[in-house]
Design a protein around this motif. Structure first.
Motif, PDB file in Angstrom:
ATOM      1  N   ARG A 100      73.573   1.715  61.770  1.00  0.00           N
ATOM      2  CA  ARG A 100      73.469   1.679  60.315  1.00  0.00           C
ATOM      3  C   ARG A 100      74.127   2.885  59.645  1.00  0.00           C
ATOM      4  NH1 ARG A 100      69.984  -1.784  58.075  1.00  0.00           N
ATOM      5  NH2 ARG A 100      69.537  -0.315  56.386  1.00  0.00           N
ATOM      6  N   ILE A 101      74.380   2.745  58.361  1.00  0.00           N
ATOM      7  CA  ILE A 101      75.084   3.775  57.603  1.00  0.00           C
ATOM      8  C   ILE A 101      74.289   5.076  57.543  1.00  0.00           C
ATOM      9  CG2 ILE A 101      74.176   2.943  55.392  1.00  0.00           C
ATOM     10  CD1 ILE A 101      76.833   3.824  54.132  1.00  0.00           C
ATOM     11  N   ASP A 102      72.952   5.018  57.466  1.00  0.00           N
ATOM     12  CA  ASP A 102      72.174   6.249  57.364  1.00  0.00           C
ATOM     13  C   ASP A 102      72.298   7.090  58.623  1.00  0.00           C
ATOM     14  OD1 ASP A 102      70.796   4.117  58.577  1.00  0.00           O
ATOM     15  OD2 ASP A 102      68.851   5.085  58.276  1.00  0.00           O
ATOM     16  N   VAL A 103      72.388   6.424  59.775  1.00  0.00           N
ATOM     17  CA  VAL A 103      72.562   7.148  61.043  1.00  0.00           C
ATOM     18  C   VAL A 103      73.924   7.825  61.073  1.00  0.00           C
ATOM     19  CG1 VAL A 103      72.729   6.867  63.547  1.00  0.00           C
ATOM     20  CG2 VAL A 103      71.025   5.573  62.267  1.00  0.00           C
ATOM     21  N   VAL A 104      74.943   7.124  60.602  1.00  0.00           N
ATOM     22  CA  VAL A 104      76.293   7.684  60.587  1.00  0.00           C
ATOM     23  C   VAL A 104      76.391   8.837  59.596  1.00  0.00           C
ATOM     24  CG1 VAL A 104      78.699   7.189  59.993  1.00  0.00           C
ATOM     25  CG2 VAL A 104      77.402   5.587  61.407  1.00  0.00           C
ATOM     26  N   ARG A 105      75.785   8.680  58.437  1.00  0.00           N
ATOM     27  CA  ARG A 105      75.819   9.766  57.449  1.00  0.00           C
ATOM     28  C   ARG A 105      75.181  11.030  57.998  1.00  0.00           C
ATOM     29  NH1 ARG A 105      74.209   6.263  52.052  1.00  0.00           N
ATOM     30  NH2 ARG A 105      76.354   5.760  51.394  1.00  0.00           N
ATOM     31  N   ASP A 106      74.078  10.869  58.735  1.00  0.00           N
ATOM     32  CA  ASP A 106      73.421  12.027  59.342  1.00  0.00           C
ATOM     33  C   ASP A 106      74.334  12.679  60.377  1.00  0.00           C
ATOM     34  OD1 ASP A 106      70.989  13.689  59.929  1.00  0.00           O
ATOM     35  OD2 ASP A 106      71.217  12.739  61.884  1.00  0.00           O
ATOM     36  N   ALA A 107      75.035  11.854  61.178  1.00  0.00           N
ATOM     37  CA  ALA A 107      75.956  12.396  62.180  1.00  0.00           C
ATOM     38  C   ALA A 107      77.115  13.128  61.529  1.00  0.00           C
ATOM     39  CB  ALA A 107      76.470  11.270  63.072  1.00  0.00           C
ATOM     40  N   VAL A 108      77.646  12.564  60.451  1.00  0.00           N
ATOM     41  CA  VAL A 108      78.751  13.206  59.735  1.00  0.00           C
ATOM     42  C   VAL A 108      78.293  14.539  59.147  1.00  0.00           C
ATOM     43  CG1 VAL A 108      80.241  13.004  57.701  1.00  0.00           C
ATOM     44  CG2 VAL A 108      79.980  11.065  59.255  1.00  0.00           C
ATOM     45  N   ASP A 109      77.065  14.561  58.622  1.00  0.00           N
ATOM     46  CA  ASP A 109      76.532  15.806  58.062  1.00  0.00           C
ATOM     47  C   ASP A 109      76.386  16.863  59.148  1.00  0.00           C
ATOM     48  OD1 ASP A 109      75.216  17.308  55.821  1.00  0.00           O
ATOM     49  OD2 ASP A 109      73.506  17.212  57.186  1.00  0.00           O
ATOM     50  N   ARG A 110      75.880  16.479  60.307  1.00  0.00           N
ATOM     51  CA  ARG A 110      75.720  17.425  61.412  1.00  0.00           C
ATOM     52  C   ARG A 110      77.065  17.959  61.871  1.00  0.00           C
ATOM     53  NH1 ARG A 110      71.522  15.359  65.956  1.00  0.00           N
ATOM     54  NH2 ARG A 110      72.634  17.052  66.998  1.00  0.00           N
ATOM     55  N   ALA A 111      78.086  17.091  61.866  1.00  0.00           N
ATOM     56  CA  ALA A 111      79.413  17.494  62.337  1.00  0.00           C
ATOM     57  C   ALA A 111      80.057  18.529  61.433  1.00  0.00           C
ATOM     58  CB  ALA A 111      80.315  16.266  62.444  1.00  0.00           C
ATOM     59  N   SER A 112      79.583  18.630  60.204  1.00  0.00           N
ATOM     60  CA  SER A 112      80.189  19.579  59.261  1.00  0.00           C
ATOM     61  C   SER A 112      79.770  21.017  59.535  1.00  0.00           C
ATOM     62  CB  SER A 112      79.821  19.198  57.824  1.00  0.00           C
ATOM     63  OG  SER A 112      78.417  19.347  57.592  1.00  0.00           O
ATOM     64  N   TYR A 113      78.720  21.201  60.350  1.00  0.00           N
ATOM     65  CA  TYR A 113      78.250  22.544  60.674  1.00  0.00           C
ATOM     66  C   TYR A 113      78.924  23.066  61.944  1.00  0.00           C
ATOM     67  CZ  TYR A 113      74.558  21.645  57.281  1.00  0.00           C
ATOM     68  OH  TYR A 113      73.881  21.363  56.129  1.00  0.00           O
ATOM     69  N   ARG A 114      78.982  24.361  62.061  1.00  0.00           N
ATOM     70  CA  ARG A 114      79.519  24.961  63.288  1.00  0.00           C
ATOM     71  C   ARG A 114      78.609  24.607  64.466  1.00  0.00           C
ATOM     72  NH1 ARG A 114      80.585  31.235  62.416  1.00  0.00           N
ATOM     73  NH2 ARG A 114      81.277  30.939  64.573  1.00  0.00           N
ATOM     74  N   PRO A 115      79.187  24.538  65.673  1.00  0.00           N
ATOM     75  CA  PRO A 115      78.344  24.259  66.848  1.00  0.00           C
ATOM     76  C   PRO A 115      77.180  25.235  66.935  1.00  0.00           C
ATOM     77  CG  PRO A 115      80.665  24.171  67.430  1.00  0.00           C
ATOM     78  CD  PRO A 115      80.611  24.694  66.028  1.00  0.00           C
ATOM     79  N   PHE A 116      76.027  24.715  67.343  1.00  0.00           N
ATOM     80  CA  PHE A 116      74.823  25.538  67.404  1.00  0.00           C
ATOM     81  C   PHE A 116      74.910  26.548  68.543  1.00  0.00           C
ATOM     82  CE2 PHE A 116      70.392  26.184  68.871  1.00  0.00           C
ATOM     83  CZ  PHE A 116      69.871  26.749  67.710  1.00  0.00           C
ATOM     84  N   GLU A 117      75.374  26.086  69.707  1.00  0.00           N
ATOM     85  CA  GLU A 117      75.484  27.008  70.839  1.00  0.00           C
ATOM     86  C   GLU A 117      76.711  26.738  71.710  1.00  0.00           C
ATOM     87  OE1 GLU A 117      72.882  25.367  74.457  1.00  0.00           O
ATOM     88  OE2 GLU A 117      71.635  25.948  72.743  1.00  0.00           O
ATOM     89  N   GLY A 118      77.319  25.576  71.583  1.00  0.00           N
ATOM     90  CA  GLY A 118      78.501  25.256  72.384  1.00  0.00           C
ATOM     91  C   GLY A 118      79.790  25.615  71.665  1.00  0.00           C
ATOM     92  N   ARG A 119      80.899  25.158  72.221  1.00  0.00           N
ATOM     93  CA  ARG A 119      82.201  25.416  71.602  1.00  0.00           C
ATOM     94  C   ARG A 119      82.591  24.328  70.612  1.00  0.00           C
ATOM     95  NH1 ARG A 119      82.973  26.756  76.905  1.00  0.00           N
ATOM     96  NH2 ARG A 119      84.004  24.791  77.393  1.00  0.00           N
ATOM     97  N   ARG A 120      82.154  23.082  70.886  1.00  0.00           N
ATOM     98  CA  ARG A 120      82.501  21.969  70.006  1.00  0.00           C
ATOM     99  C   ARG A 120      81.303  21.048  69.822  1.00  0.00           C
ATOM    100  NH1 ARG A 120      88.193  21.396  70.363  1.00  0.00           N
ATOM    101  NH2 ARG A 120      88.112  19.838  68.706  1.00  0.00           N
ATOM    102  N   ARG A 121      81.157  20.542  68.612  1.00  0.00           N
ATOM    103  CA  ARG A 121      80.206  19.461  68.388  1.00  0.00           C
ATOM    104  C   ARG A 121      80.889  18.153  68.778  1.00  0.00           C
ATOM    105  NH1 ARG A 121      75.458  19.988  65.699  1.00  0.00           N
ATOM    106  NH2 ARG A 121      75.057  21.958  64.622  1.00  0.00           N
ATOM    107  N   VAL A 122      80.228  17.345  69.552  1.00  0.00           N
ATOM    108  CA  VAL A 122      80.792  16.067  70.003  1.00  0.00           C
ATOM    109  C   VAL A 122      79.847  14.948  69.580  1.00  0.00           C
ATOM    110  CG1 VAL A 122      81.616  14.707  71.951  1.00  0.00           C
ATOM    111  CG2 VAL A 122      81.861  17.211  71.984  1.00  0.00           C
TER     112      VAL A 122
END
Length: 233
Positions: A100-122
């Motif tokens: 659903r769109i709400d799940v994707v919107r949340d993923a897109v929002d998370r992707a906009s932040y710098r990685p929490f501890e790794g090198r890349r958000r995947v």
């Protein structure tokens, strides 16, 4: 699992590995091909190679498949394999078979932040063909202008169900059916005898998933066919 442990798809594995080593991996990719041939595993191996704490360039003093690979054992690799790494998100269809769109919107929002501890958000979208049309549209901007620290991997057996606007923004990695010998190799890893593994693999149409789902009756029938074939020679 690391790239070196994947069954088959050597050219794709080499390209992914080399691109990661050279920091030239596209920010969004579509992994497409028949069901059960290892696309999701390849996506997880990519996430591990991007975030491994002890990346490896060689295996047993031989060049790895490409130039970069994950160790497969560090805490980052282990958490990615278990699905609990904070920088690796896997989206899957819900009970109704949709994403659903709400799940994707949340993923897109998370992707906009710098990685929490790794090198890349995947972000791995498994069975991406289950994305609702509105959810696909919600992805367009991030696919066109991806954040510098994020990668989106869309995994699908039905790429034609994705919107043309989504497909045009993502290079496609085309996975082919595995050879019967490659399917048998994996079945042996899962405890099948060699004879049984080859018999089942011959009926799996290049799909490890289909081979692993074979029932006991399927295995017995495949074994009988193999026995009859061997006795006829």
């Amino acid at each position: 699992m690391p790239f070196r442990d994947l069954i088959g798809h050597r050219k794709i594995v080499e390209l992914l590995s080399r691109s990661i080593a050279r920091q030239s991996l596209p920010p969004s990719l579509i992994f497409c091909g028949p069901a059960g041939v290892g696309k999701r595993l390849a996506a997880l191996a990519t996430a591990q190679a991007l975030n491994c704490l002890q990346p490896r360039a060689k295996v047993d003093d031989r060049p790895a498949e490409g130039d970069a690979d994950a160790c497969g054992t560090c805490s980052a690799c282990s958490r990615i394999a278990r699905g609990v790494h904070p920088d690796v998100l896997v989206l899957e269809p819900n009970d109704k078979g949709n994403i659903r769109i709400d799940v994707v919107r949340d993923a897109v929002d998370r992707a906009s932040y710098r990685p929490f501890e790794g090198r890349r958000r995947v972000t791995i979208i498994d069975q991406a063909d289950a994305l609702e049309k509105s959810a696909q549209n919600a992805l367009l901007k991030v696919l066109e202008e991806p954040p510098s620290g994020s990668v989106f991997l869309l995994v699908t057996a039905l790429p034609d169900l994705l919107l043309p606007t989504v497909r045009s923004r993502c290079p496609q990695m085309r996975f082919r059916p595995l050879a019967a010998s490659e399917v048998a190799q994996l079945l042996v890893r899962h405890g099948h005898s060699e004879q049984e593994a080859y018999a089942v693999a011959a009926l799996a149409d290049g799909s490890v998933g289909r081979a692993l789902e074979a029932s006991a009756a399927d295995v017995m029938e495949a074994d009988r066919k193999s026995t009859r074939l061997n006795s006829s020679h």
